[in-house]
Design a protein around this motif. Structure first.
Motif, PDB file in Angstrom:
ATOM      1  N   TYR A  57       0.944  -1.252  -0.073  1.00 25.25           N
ATOM      2  CA  TYR A  57      -0.047  -0.165   0.144  1.00 25.25           C
ATOM      3  C   TYR A  57       0.763   1.034  -0.121  1.00 25.25           C
ATOM      4  CZ  TYR A  57      -3.227   3.518   1.649  1.00 25.25           C
ATOM      5  OH  TYR A  57      -4.107   4.769   1.736  1.00 25.25           O
ATOM      6  N   ASP A  58       0.454   2.063  -1.129  1.00 21.12           N
ATOM      7  CA  ASP A  58       1.402   3.471  -0.987  1.00 21.12           C
ATOM      8  C   ASP A  58       0.506   4.337  -2.006  1.00 21.12           C
ATOM      9  OD1 ASP A  58       3.425   5.275  -1.308  1.00 21.12           O
ATOM     10  OD2 ASP A  58       4.770   4.296  -2.813  1.00 21.12           O
ATOM     11  N   ASN A  71       1.105   7.305  -2.024  1.00 15.84           N
ATOM     12  CA  ASN A  71       2.043   8.074  -2.912  1.00 15.84           C
ATOM     13  C   ASN A  71       2.292   7.968  -4.117  1.00 15.84           C
ATOM     14  OD1 ASN A  71       2.603  10.035  -0.675  1.00 15.84           O
ATOM     15  ND2 ASN A  71       4.179   8.528   0.290  1.00 15.84           N
ATOM     16  N   ASN A  72       2.289   6.773  -4.521  1.00 17.82           N
ATOM     17  CA  ASN A  72       2.317   6.326  -5.837  1.00 17.82           C
ATOM     18  C   ASN A  72       1.073   6.774  -6.686  1.00 17.82           C
ATOM     19  OD1 ASN A  72       3.841   4.829  -8.097  1.00 17.82           O
ATOM     20  ND2 ASN A  72       2.277   3.207  -7.789  1.00 17.82           N
ATOM     21  N   LEU A  73      -0.082   6.537  -5.884  1.00 18.74           N
ATOM     22  CA  LEU A  73      -1.433   7.004  -6.827  1.00 18.74           C
ATOM     23  C   LEU A  73      -1.587   8.394  -6.858  1.00 18.74           C
ATOM     24  CD1 LEU A  73      -4.170   6.556  -7.449  1.00 18.74           C
ATOM     25  CD2 LEU A  73      -4.970   6.791  -5.144  1.00 18.74           C
ATOM     26  N   LEU A  74      -0.905   9.178  -5.661  1.00 19.06           N
ATOM     27  CA  LEU A  74      -1.144  10.608  -5.821  1.00 19.06           C
ATOM     28  C   LEU A  74       0.153  11.248  -6.948  1.00 19.06           C
ATOM     29  CD1 LEU A  74      -1.367  11.614  -2.059  1.00 19.06           C
ATOM     30  CD2 LEU A  74      -3.198  11.353  -4.023  1.00 19.06           C
ATOM     31  N   ASP A  75       1.094  10.442  -6.964  1.00 17.69           N
ATOM     32  CA  ASP A  75       2.272  11.114  -8.061  1.00 17.69           C
ATOM     33  C   ASP A  75       1.810  10.630  -9.278  1.00 17.69           C
ATOM     34  OD1 ASP A  75       3.783  12.102  -5.944  1.00 17.69           O
ATOM     35  OD2 ASP A  75       5.115  10.153  -5.982  1.00 17.69           O
ATOM     36  N   ALA A  76       1.286   9.407  -9.557  1.00 13.03           N
ATOM     37  CA  ALA A  76       0.589   9.104 -10.917  1.00 13.03           C
ATOM     38  C   ALA A  76      -0.476   9.817 -11.615  1.00 13.03           C
ATOM     39  CB  ALA A  76       0.029   7.449 -10.874  1.00 13.03           C
ATOM     40  N   LEU A  77      -1.229  10.335 -10.680  1.00 11.83           N
ATOM     41  CA  LEU A  77      -2.538  11.287 -10.893  1.00 11.83           C
ATOM     42  C   LEU A  77      -1.596  12.658 -11.503  1.00 11.83           C
ATOM     43  CD1 LEU A  77      -5.041  10.877  -8.431  1.00 11.83           C
ATOM     44  CD2 LEU A  77      -5.127  10.251 -10.673  1.00 11.83           C
ATOM     45  N   HIS A 125       0.599  11.101   4.059  1.00  8.47           N
ATOM     46  CA  HIS A 125       1.226  10.884   5.230  1.00  8.47           C
ATOM     47  C   HIS A 125       0.490   9.583   5.886  1.00  8.47           C
ATOM     48  CE1 HIS A 125       3.058  14.667   4.488  1.00  8.47           C
ATOM     49  NE2 HIS A 125       3.941  14.373   5.135  1.00  8.47           N
ATOM     50  N   ARG A 126      -0.185   8.898   5.151  1.00 15.19           N
ATOM     51  CA  ARG A 126      -1.018   7.802   5.720  1.00 15.19           C
ATOM     52  C   ARG A 126      -1.890   8.106   6.949  1.00 15.19           C
ATOM     53  NH1 ARG A 126       2.385   2.503   4.023  1.00 15.19           N
ATOM     54  NH2 ARG A 126       2.952   3.395   1.998  1.00 15.19           N
ATOM     55  N   ARG A 127      -2.526   9.093   7.169  1.00  9.27           N
ATOM     56  CA  ARG A 127      -3.263   9.606   8.206  1.00  9.27           C
ATOM     57  C   ARG A 127      -4.736   9.681   7.770  1.00  9.27           C
ATOM     58  NH1 ARG A 127       0.635  13.806   8.881  1.00  9.27           N
ATOM     59  NH2 ARG A 127      -0.847  15.482   8.345  1.00  9.27           N
ATOM     60  N   LEU A 128      -4.943   9.599   6.657  1.00 11.41           N
ATOM     61  CA  LEU A 128      -6.347   9.595   5.802  1.00 11.41           C
ATOM     62  C   LEU A 128      -6.590   8.330   4.843  1.00 11.41           C
ATOM     63  CD1 LEU A 128      -8.921  11.000   6.018  1.00 11.41           C
ATOM     64  CD2 LEU A 128      -8.235  12.370   4.140  1.00 11.41           C
ATOM     65  N   PRO A 129      -7.314   7.610   4.800  1.00 11.61           N
ATOM     66  CA  PRO A 129      -7.360   6.609   3.608  1.00 11.61           C
ATOM     67  C   PRO A 129      -7.879   7.041   2.448  1.00 11.61           C
ATOM     68  CG  PRO A 129      -9.010   6.126   5.052  1.00 11.61           C
ATOM     69  CD  PRO A 129      -8.303   7.282   5.889  1.00 11.61           C
ATOM     70  N   VAL A 130      -7.552   6.738   1.389  1.00 11.94           N
ATOM     71  CA  VAL A 130      -8.409   7.133  -0.021  1.00 11.94           C
ATOM     72  C   VAL A 130      -9.942   6.723   0.075  1.00 11.94           C
ATOM     73  CG1 VAL A 130      -8.376   7.088  -2.355  1.00 11.94           C
ATOM     74  CG2 VAL A 130      -6.275   7.183  -1.243  1.00 11.94           C
ATOM     75  N   GLY A 131     -10.727   7.431   0.289  1.00 15.49           N
ATOM     76  CA  GLY A 131     -12.307   6.925   0.494  1.00 15.49           C
ATOM     77  C   GLY A 131     -12.852   6.866  -0.814  1.00 15.49           C
ATOM     78  N   LEU A 161      -2.601   1.281  -8.637  1.00 17.23           N
ATOM     79  CA  LEU A 161      -1.726   2.423  -8.422  1.00 17.23           C
ATOM     80  C   LEU A 161      -1.135   2.500  -6.891  1.00 17.23           C
ATOM     81  CD1 LEU A 161      -2.685   4.908 -11.085  1.00 17.23           C
ATOM     82  CD2 LEU A 161      -0.406   3.769 -10.793  1.00 17.23           C
ATOM     83  N   MET A 162      -2.348   2.378  -6.083  1.00 16.78           N
ATOM     84  CA  MET A 162      -2.022   2.735  -4.717  1.00 16.78           C
ATOM     85  C   MET A 162      -1.580   1.323  -3.904  1.00 16.78           C
ATOM     86  SD  MET A 162      -5.490   3.540  -2.677  1.00 16.78           S
ATOM     87  CE  MET A 162      -6.930   2.796  -3.296  1.00 16.78           C
ATOM     88  N   GLY A 163      -1.282   0.348  -4.685  1.00 16.75           N
ATOM     89  CA  GLY A 163      -1.143  -0.939  -4.167  1.00 16.75           C
ATOM     90  C   GLY A 163      -2.353  -1.793  -3.524  1.00 16.75           C
TER      91      GLY A 163
END
Length: 114
Positions: free
Chosen positions: A20-21, A23-29, A57-63, A84-86
């Motif tokens: 689970y990452d 950051n990979n999802l956000l960077d890809a977007l 910073h993994r304090r909130l999940p992608v809802g 993308l987010m693993g």
């Protein structure tokens, strides 16, 4: 984990998955949408900048609603976004407890039947 075990049991919770990452999802977007930074991504997704920071910073999940918004602005499928987010789970299931009504006190909120 039992005392004799050396590795943790597999978990179905996304946050517990090793791959689970967010950051990979956000960077890809950011790359796909040709944006410069997280602030531009927050504007594109119509969320407050701290939401992106908390996800990073993994304090909130992608809802679910944000995942759908990511799909709408990027034309990537939900499955592609999850990869993308693993998130490699085949299915995502919501707990039965989320659909059960809360117990109401006797005589509250209901119609009296005579």
């Amino acid at each position: 984990m039992d005392q004799n075990e050396t590795t943790p049991r597999s978990s179905t919770r996304l946050a517990d998955q090793v791959n689970y990452d967010p950051n990979n999802l956000l960077d890809a977007l950011i790359e796909k949408l040709n944006l410069k930074n997280d602030a531009a991504l927050s504007r594109a997704l119509e969320v407050a900048p701290p939401v992106i920071s908390k996800i990073r910073h993994r304090r909130l999940p992608v809802g679910a609603s944000l995942l759908i918004r990511m799909h709408e602005v990027s034309d990537l499928s939900i499955k592609e976004l999850r990869i993308l987010m693993g998130d490699r789970r085949d299915k995502f299931r919501i707990s039965d407890k989320q659909f059960k009504p809360k117990d109401a006190p006797a005589g509250a909120g209901g119609m009296d039947m005579e």
